[in-house]
Enzyme design. Structure first.
Site, PDB file in Angstrom:
ATOM      1  N   GLU A  61       0.874  -1.168   0.000  1.00  0.00           N
ATOM      2  CA  GLU A  61       0.000   0.000   0.000  1.00  0.00           C
ATOM      3  C   GLU A  61       0.910   1.217   0.000  1.00  0.00           C
ATOM      4  O   GLU A  61       1.467   1.581   1.037  1.00  0.00           O
ATOM      5  CB  GLU A  61      -0.911  -0.019   1.237  1.00  0.00           C
ATOM      6  CG  GLU A  61      -1.924  -1.143   1.238  1.00  0.00           C
ATOM      7  CD  GLU A  61      -2.932  -1.035   0.120  1.00  0.00           C
ATOM      8  OE1 GLU A  61      -3.200   0.092  -0.344  1.00  0.00           O
ATOM      9  OE2 GLU A  61      -3.459  -2.069  -0.318  1.00  0.00           O
ATOM     10  N   CYS A  79      -1.982   9.157   2.662  1.00  0.00           N
ATOM     11  CA  CYS A  79      -1.517   8.603   1.387  1.00  0.00           C
ATOM     12  C   CYS A  79      -2.517   8.820   0.260  1.00  0.00           C
ATOM     13  O   CYS A  79      -2.133   8.842  -0.912  1.00  0.00           O
ATOM     14  CB  CYS A  79      -1.194   7.123   1.537  1.00  0.00           C
ATOM     15  SG  CYS A  79      -2.582   6.092   2.078  1.00  0.00           S
TER      16      CYS A  79
END
Length: 477
Positions: free
Chosen positions: A220, A254
């Site tokens: 991720e 993110c």
């Protein structure tokens, strides 16, 4: 490990891993009741220590808004646990799979099984949520779990280590230390699956280390997630929603919108609307408790360098205050910043920002945003604002990203029935809800032969019987 580890920390890490590994082979399939018990204990870790986690995270950041910790971390983890516990029996059940006509009345089943030992390398920006949400999927799937927290949040890491150890045996789930020797060795352990959340640069190193053991990985990562403002968009609404998503956790997210692409004629109007929205939500006072600090001095200086580079190359910088003003710098809070006229040669459009800076790019033709995005690495998230369904669908069909939210930002991440994951440089694999259970499971195909099958007709010696059978198989193909 083939090579002996040298430091005491590395030796302890290897011992803990091998204890888990051996049990994962001799006791590979925890029952539903055992898995539910583990999830219940994980829930107790979070619920019983919510205030302590909030305080530890805030101390690590310098200041972290308590409301943001509750909404973006604690409640999301508790929701993941509740969802997994509610659906786990169904997820664990063998799945019927149709059988090819020529093999009937045999049957096929897919049986979910634990992988064994799962490693989780966690980031610092949402340390509770991005550590424990993957752990929920791994525990639900019946695995044993090792967690390596980030060294940038030492107080949180120590607290997680303490609270997990009071509820779990070290062969069920363990939290390691954050010393450099442990960090270097963790990804090299022969996990049955390794999950890393963090930067693309470090993700490549983790993938390389895991590859030596052929360890499957879920990455991720991040990248530059665009927010496209279509000509049909409500400019004020888009500005407000992008401003909120950009400043949540001071941009240290993110999936934050990394930059906005706006019709050229509307760039200045949009920038002013974003600035006004930022001031409404977070004010201009560095003492505002709703506004989060930058996690470290190094990251603060990196943001200063991005702004200085953009200004030196001709961009217009809109700030309520200067980052080096004592009231902001002493608290390591970076003033919300809008950069108008950003160009591709500026660092702010080359690096993932990970802070409260929003570059705004103007476009003329409707196809320009797609062309700009497709020349770059595929983003973790993409945001589109507008009312023109045809324009929306054109962007969705012509771009590839980890996930999309339409007419808002971030919220695709919160959909527990949707997978969360990147593509290419923004990551690989997915988790959340059943997707996490699947990631950390092996769906084992099993064929049950019926005594009435004539499979023996395939055995030698071949002759007329195989010719007849081959003719039948060709007819069925």
């Amino acid at each position: 490990m083939d090579q002996p580890l040298k430091s005491p920390g590395q030796n302890a890490l290897a011992d803990a891993f091998h204890a888990m590994f051996e049990l994962s082979r001799t006791m590979p399939a925890p029952t539903l009741e055992e898995r539910l018990d583990r999830l219940a204990r994980l829930r107790a870790v979070v619920a019983d220590n919510e205030a302590r986690f909030e305080q530890a995270i805030s101390a690590d950041f310098g200041h972290r808004c308590a409301t943001e910790t509750a909404i973006a971390e604690t409640l999301l983890v508790l929701g993941e646990i509740k969802h997994a516990a509610r659906h786990l029996k169904k997820w664990m059940a063998p799945r019927r799979v149709s059988t090819a006509l020529q093999f009937i009345p045999a049957k096929n089943r897919l049986i979910p099984q634990p992988l064994g030992v799962v490693g989780i390398i966690a980031p610092w920006n949402y340390p509770l949520q991005l550590t424990l949400a993957p752990a929920v999927g791994a525990l639900a799937a019946g695995n044993r779990v090792m967690i390596k927290p980030s060294e940038l949040v030492p107080r949180f890491s120590a607290l997680l280590q303490e609270t997990i150890s009071t509820k779990f045996d070290a062969t069920e789930i363990i939290v390691t230390g954050v010393d450099e020797d442990i960090s270097m060795a963790f990804a090299s352990l022969a996990f049955d699956h390794l999950m890393f959340t963090g930067s693309t640069r470090v993700g490549r190193l983790v993938a390389e280390a895991a590859g030596r053991n052929l360890t499957p990985i879920t990455l991720e990562l991040g990248g530059k997630s665009p927010a496209i403002v279509d000509r049909s968009a409500d400019l004020g609404q888009a500005a407000e929603r992008i401003a909120y998503a950009k400043l949540l956790n001071a941009g240290q997210t993110c999936i934050a919108p990394d930059y906005a692409i706006v019709p050229e004629a509307s760039v200045q109007d949009f920038a002013e609307r974003v600035q006004a929205a930022m001031r409404r939500m977070f004010g201009t006072d560095p003492d505002n408790q709703d506004y989060t600090s930058i996690v470290s001095e190094r990251h603060f200086q990196r943001l200063e360098a991005l702004v200085a580079d953009a200004a030196a190359k001709g961009a217009t910088v809109m700030q309520a205050a200067k980052p080096d003003d004592p009231g902001w710098k002493s608290k390591r809070k970076f003033p919300p910043t809008i950069v108008v006229g950003a160009t591709p040669d500026m660092m702010i459009l080359q690096e993932e920002i990970f802070g409260p800076l929003l570059p705004i790019i103007g476009y003329r033709d409707a196809g320009d945003p797609v062309a700009y995005i497709n020349k770059r690495e595929r983003p973790l998230a993409l945001y589109w604002f507008g009312k023109d369904d045809a324009a929306r669908d054109a962007v969705l069909s012509r771009t590839i990203s980890g996930g999309v939210t339409v007419n808002d930002c971030l919220f695709h991440f919160t959909q527990i029935n949707q997978p969360m994951g990147g593509i290419g440089a923004s990551g690989t694999g997915a988790y959340h809800g059943e997707w996490g259970f699947r990631t950390f499971s092996k769906l084992k195909p099993v064929f049950y032969r019926s005594p009435f099958n004539r499979l023996a007709d395939l055995y030698p010696p071949y002759g007329t019987k195989i010719a007849r059978l081959e003719k039948m198989l060709r007819f069925m193909s």
